[in-house]
Motif scaffolding. Structure first.
Motif, short mmCIF file in Angstrom:
data_model
loop_
_atom_site.label_atom_id
_atom_site.label_comp_id
_atom_site.label_asym_id
_atom_site.label_seq_id
_atom_site.Cartn_x
_atom_site.Cartn_y
_atom_site.Cartn_z
N PHE A 1 -30.32 -82.12 111.30
CA PHE A 1 -31.19 -81.66 110.67
C PHE A 1 -29.97 -80.20 109.96
CE2 PHE A 1 -34.42 -83.68 112.23
CZ PHE A 1 -35.22 -83.74 111.00
N ASN A 2 -29.31 -79.60 110.63
CA ASN A 2 -28.58 -78.64 110.64
C ASN A 2 -27.07 -78.77 111.15
OD1 ASN A 2 -29.80 -76.36 110.83
ND2 ASN A 2 -30.46 -76.00 112.73
N ASN A 3 -26.23 -78.54 109.71
CA ASN A 3 -24.91 -78.28 110.05
C ASN A 3 -23.92 -77.15 110.65
OD1 ASN A 3 -24.51 -76.28 107.82
ND2 ASN A 3 -24.82 -78.54 106.23
N LEU A 4 -23.21 -76.27 110.66
CA LEU A 4 -22.84 -75.11 111.28
C LEU A 4 -23.12 -74.07 109.97
CD1 LEU A 4 -21.77 -73.28 113.77
CD2 LEU A 4 -19.72 -73.96 112.07
N HIS A 5 -23.25 -74.68 108.55
CA HIS A 5 -23.48 -73.41 107.23
C HIS A 5 -24.55 -73.12 108.15
CE1 HIS A 5 -23.63 -72.13 103.69
NE2 HIS A 5 -24.21 -73.04 103.32
N ASP A 6 -25.73 -74.40 107.75
CA ASP A 6 -27.32 -74.42 108.06
C ASP A 6 -27.44 -73.55 108.83
OD1 ASP A 6 -27.23 -75.73 105.36
OD2 ASP A 6 -27.69 -77.67 106.77
#
Length: 240
Positions: free
Chosen positions: A80-85
């Motif tokens: 659901f999340n990458n570091l950018h998010d």
């Protein structure tokens, strides 16, 4: 199929529903060429096989791939999340959490290089973060060119510019000059030093609250010795 993600041109990212949960499918549409993809499939299989032997991995290879007459598909579990998010999501990361993520990213790269694997496209979008801040390095780019021309931004936009953000964390030596003294092959092997440069850029973005260290034009100027990011970096860190 649930949703098309991002605006990448080389590989289209699609969120799909599977009986066991959500998966991410990256699709390469064949463009009238008769490219032989077997060598890329061999590289993907080697990466998956090597990483399957690692204890406590912080790396997440593609788990399945399929080729048809019109397209090739890469599959992995959806996160659901990458570091950018994560950098733009509340609650914002504390200093301790940032240090923990930076450590895990460095350890993930160590796991890669200790096993003879280079990533080739380390950026915040390819750093996956769970809800408990466990980090995985994913989307290994063994099928992207190692070198691209410095005077033709279309290659960068096509292969490496995720979502049109123009952030560029490719090592300067990956850009070459047409007709220059050094002749390079697009599929030449990646070097660990190329990943290390990109990791440094991602860690800088982590501690700069999501502000990029380089955009494409700045990195090309840095390559020519005409741009120094240290002043910008020091100024931002003073106020963080």
């Amino acid at each position: 199929l649930k949703e098309v993600l991002g605006r990448a041109r080389f590989l289209k990212s699609i969120q799909c529903k599977h009986d066991e949960g959500l998966v991410l499918v990256k699709v390469y549409f064949k463009r009238g060429d008769s490219s032989d993809l077997r060598e890329y499939e061999r590289k993907l299989a080697r990466i998956r096989e090597v990483f399957s032997r690692i204890e406590n991995p912080h790396v997440w290879p593609f788990q399945f791939w399929l080729e048809t007459d019109k397209a090739a598909y890469l599959l992995r579990q959806y996160f659901f999340n990458n570091l950018h998010d994560r950098l733009s999501t509340r609650p914002f990361l504390s200093l301790v959490e940032k240090k923990w993520l930076a450590f895990q990213l460095l350890y993930a790269v160590k796991q890669c290089h200790d096993n003879g694997i280079c990533h080739g496209d380390i950026k915040c979008e390819n750093v996956l973060v769970t809800s408990w801040n466990w980090l995985y390095l994913a989307d290994f780019a063994s099928f992207k060119p190692t070198y691209i021309p410095h005077d033709d931004p279309s290659d960068f936009s096509f292969f490496f510019d995720t979502g049109g953000r123009r952030r560029c964390y490719l090592a300067p030596e990956r850009f070459y000059e047409h007709g220059g003294e050094i002749q390079v092959a697009h599929d030449a092997p990646l070097r660990p030093s190329m990943d290390i440069f990109a990791v440094g850029c991602v860690i800088a973005e982590l501690f700069l609250e999501g502000q990029p260290l380089f955009e494409l034009s700045q990195l090309l100027a840095y390559r020519r010795g005409q741009y120094d990011p240290s002043q910008h970096l020091e100024k931002r860190l003073q106020y963080s």
